[in-house]
Design an enzyme around this catalytic site. Sequence first.
Site, PDB file in Angstrom:
ATOM      1  CE1 TYR A   1     -14.792   5.650   7.221  1.00  0.00           C
ATOM      2  CE2 TYR A   1     -15.800   7.980   7.794  1.00  0.00           C
ATOM      3  CZ  TYR A   1     -15.039   6.823   8.171  1.00  0.00           C
ATOM      4  OH  TYR A   1     -14.334   6.862   9.366  1.00  0.00           O
TER       5      TYR A   1
ATOM      6  CD  GLU B   1     -16.376   1.135   7.437  1.00  0.00           C
ATOM      7  OE1 GLU B   1     -17.378   0.258   7.658  1.00  0.00           O
ATOM      8  OE2 GLU B   1     -16.091   1.941   8.229  1.00  0.00           O
TER       9      GLU B   1
ATOM     10  CG  ASP C   1       7.718  -6.268   3.720  1.00  0.00           C
ATOM     11  OD1 ASP C   1       7.975  -5.363   2.879  1.00  0.00           O
ATOM     12  OD2 ASP C   1       7.576  -5.869   4.979  1.00  0.00           O
TER      13      ASP C   1
ATOM     14  CB  THR D   1       5.341   0.878   1.971  1.00  0.00           C
ATOM     15  OG1 THR D   1       6.665   0.649   1.553  1.00  0.00           O
ATOM     16  CG2 THR D   1       5.030   0.470   3.225  1.00  0.00           C
TER      17      THR D   1
ATOM     18  CE  LYS E   1       9.570   1.685   3.328  1.00  0.00           C
ATOM     19  NZ  LYS E   1       8.708   1.125   3.683  1.00  0.00           N
TER      20      LYS E   1
ATOM     21  NE  ARG F   1       4.610   7.732   5.043  1.00  0.00           N
ATOM     22  CZ  ARG F   1       5.948   7.826   5.509  1.00  0.00           C
ATOM     23  NH1 ARG F   1       6.741   8.491   5.131  1.00  0.00           N
ATOM     24  NH2 ARG F   1       6.332   6.621   5.929  1.00  0.00           N
TER      25      ARG F   1
HETATM   26  N1  DSN Z   1      10.529   2.677   8.542  1.00  0.00           N
HETATM   27  C1  DSN Z   1      10.645   1.812   7.127  1.00  0.00           C
HETATM   28  C2  DSN Z   1      12.035   2.103   6.686  1.00  0.00           C
HETATM   29  O1  DSN Z   1      12.609   3.334   6.918  1.00  0.00           O
HETATM   30  O2  DSN Z   1      12.603   1.002   6.180  1.00  0.00           O
HETATM   31  C3  DSN Z   1      10.421   0.600   7.263  1.00  0.00           C
HETATM   32  O3  DSN Z   1       9.164   0.408   7.870  1.00  0.00           O
END
Ligand code: DSN
Length: 422
Positions: A57, A59, A203, A229, A232, A238
Amino acid sequence: MNRGDAWEALRAHDPEIADLILAEERRERDSIRLIPSENYVSYAVLAATGSVLTNKYSEGYAGKRYYEGQQVIDPLETLAIERAKSLFGAEHANVQPYSGSPANLAVYLAFLKPGDTVMGMSLPHGGHLSHGWNVSITGKFFRSVQYAVRADTGRIDYDQVRDIAKRERPKLIWAGGTAVPRIIDFEAFAEVAREVDAIFAADAAHIAGLIAGGVHPSPVPYADVVTTTTHKTLRGPRGAMFVSKEEHASVLDRAVFPGLQGGPHNHTTAAIAVALKEAAQPEFKEYARAVVANAKALADDLVGRDFELVSGGTDNHLLLVDLTNKNVTGKIAAKALDRAGIELNYNTVPFDPRKPFDPSGIRLGTPSVTSRGMGISEMVRIGEWIDQIVTSPNDEELGARIKHEIAELCRAFPAPGISVTD
Ligand code: DSN
């Protein structure tokens, strides 16, 4: 790759879960994965994700935590932050958000009060739920106004963006989305935001890896904050992060902790750091270039087979296809393709007369196939398979034959991070 003692322990303690993990590994090995938000992470990212850092942990932030025993976590999180700043040329970074939506929520908490106005791209036109769409908390707790793409070009209508912003005076403007196949003019958004005195948030979740690889313009010089994120095109675990101007660092950090979250997921932080190091290597530039080249090749091939692509093509990793002229819905096509070993998702297209759970389109992209080394000639084969299945979605014999051919192709292109051999 030898999986080691930890894997043997899992097999002994919980064979049901071990077998399901192996089944997923085989599925990822033997299929053409075209969901544009997915990828294959390296063994190094997997190892960091599955480490004892999950036990701790932490925080707070480095040097100011609410738990003892941070001798390792402080330098680890600092390293991740420094790598993020260096990779994206940013003044400040935060690697603690649990995923993309929480990262975006932190932007709201930092800059808006409930009821303030936010402007984002409409979900059916390619935006994200968390950019103010009505079913999301961001469309319920804030007053949301939405922009769209032009019907004639399938591209963002920048005149409409400016008109809505001037009329509605949003406090926050989002650029970016989940189904945007074209380069976004971040400078134009920044100019509009300046005109109406709004915070400009980009974003970059879908395109962060392309930005890091130098094949897509970066929003960092123009935006107050850039969220992404990490799993991707960036090809990490993730998770999520954001980079920002230094002037916003404190308010944004406080929005993440203690505003929205408790302890950061330290194993994810480590894996993000690993992915950021990988993304700074010359090979990553080559991967990013190939992702875009493959997407363009697949787009050209599909257009040649009379598929209608929203905006006519792609500038990035993603294709959005309107199947109306093929007389098949997105859902029927996606399910038939999945049965044959091609994985993508059904998706609304701009101005879609159909419902989101059974829309007119499919969304696909090239990060995963590029990560396993596929190139232009494989994109042409994939285009042909897609065409055959979409033309005859109920032909089981055809589906079985293509599934067999796909498994054969996949064997020639081993995927990163996959160990299973049987
Ligand atoms: N779920 C993601 C995507 O597949 O683009 C976006 O949040």
